[in-house]
Design an enzyme around this catalytic site. Sequence first.
Site, mmCIF file in Angstrom:
data_model
loop_
_atom_site.group_PDB
_atom_site.id
_atom_site.type_symbol
_atom_site.label_atom_id
_atom_site.label_comp_id
_atom_site.label_asym_id
_atom_site.label_seq_id
_atom_site.Cartn_x
_atom_site.Cartn_y
_atom_site.Cartn_z
ATOM 1 N N CYS A 409 63.362 65.707 49.458
ATOM 2 C CA CYS A 409 63.609 66.237 48.113
ATOM 3 C C CYS A 409 64.840 67.151 48.122
ATOM 4 C CB CYS A 409 62.359 66.907 47.560
ATOM 5 S SG CYS A 409 62.350 66.882 45.761
ATOM 6 N N HIS A 536 58.464 62.722 48.035
ATOM 7 C CA HIS A 536 57.754 63.463 49.089
ATOM 8 C C HIS A 536 56.818 62.522 49.850
ATOM 9 C CE1 HIS A 536 58.724 67.627 47.719
ATOM 10 N NE2 HIS A 536 58.941 66.994 46.584
ATOM 11 N N GLU A 538 55.388 63.055 52.498
ATOM 12 C CA GLU A 538 54.335 63.813 53.189
ATOM 13 C C GLU A 538 52.998 63.792 52.447
ATOM 14 O OE1 GLU A 538 56.972 65.121 51.700
ATOM 15 O OE2 GLU A 538 56.582 67.092 50.824
#
Length: 559
Positions: A409, A536, A538
């Site tokens: 990001c 993202h 993650e």
Amino acid sequence: MNTKYIFVTGGVVSSLGKGIISASIGKLLQARGYKVTIQKFDPYINIDPGTLNPYEHGECYVTVDGMETDLDLGHYERFTGIHTTRNNSITTGRIYKTVIDRERHGDYLGKTIQVVPHITDEIKRRMLREEDPLCPDGHLPHNGENHPDGLPPHYGGGLGRGSFDFVITEVGGTIGDIESAPFMEAIRQLRWQLGRDAVCVHLTYVPYLKAAEELKTKPTQHSVKELQGMGIQPDILVLRTERHLDDALRMKVASFCNVDLECVVQSEDMPSIYEVPVSMQRQGLDAAIMRKIGIPVGETPSMKSWHDFLDKQRRATREVHIGLVGKYDLQDAYKSIRESLNLAGIYNDVKVKLHFINSEDITPDNVAERLKGMAGAVICPGFGQRGIEGKITAVEYTRTHDIPTFGICLGMQMMVIEFARHVLGYADAHSMEMDTATQHNVIDLMEEQKTVTEMGGTMRLGAYDCELANGSRTWKAYGKKQLIQERHRHRYEFNNQYQEEFEQHGMQCVGINPTSHLVEIVEIPELRWFIGTQFHPEYASTVLHPHPLFMDFIKAAIA
Ligand code: GLN
């Protein structure tokens, strides 16, 4: 089977790991073949944690349908692999907003609106996951249905009371907090209403007093008394402890707290949070829940893939050092990134050693020393000016020294700015977020954001489609998939006017949103591993399915 409800509360102190226990219960019931969801009720007034500073609240976790939520939802998803939605994260603010909006709408004409029953009824409805007959999504904008990319049906989720065997509800905060009282009252009423279909799990702390060389149960007794004072008798107690608790102590707690001995389990410090479900299973936590509800316990599931993962984790001793370049020197601020890196390490048979490198302190003079010994670097997400130049300096160093680099990001945006400044030669290149006067706005405010004035829940949020470029490193990492979906949380974006120039000079735009044409991924194929994602990844890494990009990044770091 009727939907069963498990309520998880905590006492004595915060940070006992209620989220991990809730996630573990979810995992264990899932292993028995049940359809499970886990939701978090937080007693603060904010509608969601999206506007909170990470120092206040840790990471903000984003669901596929674009809700900014508490980081515990990350644990739920990593442990169970389920997709949570906006219905899994409720705050006092949201409850009140729904009730007040309804009042303004005239839905309660003639009535005085009170905490009991109106607020507690709304809490109960959300805990039960019943549709609101008056307003299906609680008057909140930005719901899944409005998601521009039309998320696949399993993402939307609805409130879905009927679609779950178990709904696990974790209540944030600690028993005795003034603000959680309406939640406790709702649980009290629900227990009465649901009978055996509801189970209360209470998590407390058993401290060890060094001077007395003793473990102390009094805080647990007090905490349970407090709960009983609110009319809630816990069925199961989970005792957090740094030392092993013997049967005599458990017996004492059981008899003082009106709980069966088999329903007093302990949660000792573990080398890894992922050992917790197995430890809970060994102590029969899931079996105790089932007995309370009155379902036959049956055989203990083998949890083979989970055990395989734990074996891998125990065997992974070779270390790989990864620098986390960010501005929040707080473990929880980059929770999902940390976990994603750890998981990818384990699946690559290495132990990832994370080193937080504060980008505010990075200068051209010390960058080599700060990044010394790092096999790879992650440039972290974030907002605002603080620590920006340090991130750009770090990227310049890793790019020119060919150190595997993963920009996420804001991290990806810094890769783009660094490239524009030092390769394209635009010394003033910047993001419009930090410098509105720049002549080279390589990162610009998204078109749809230009009219946005409200701060809460208005970013580009949730999962969007992204098309991968054939033959790119990213495409290979994703197993040569053409189309992926990843979650976003941002207002700024790569400025497409520069795409050709970047590509001519070696930075490729290898992930594009098929409808908006926004650039979602950049990479420099010439380097060993240099990838930035506007999304993202993650949020999508789980224990049993580590994310392909993190896997590939670690692979490159250890190569
Ligand atoms: N501040 C940047 C934006 O809004 C990046 C956000 C982030 O890193 N999550 O676009």
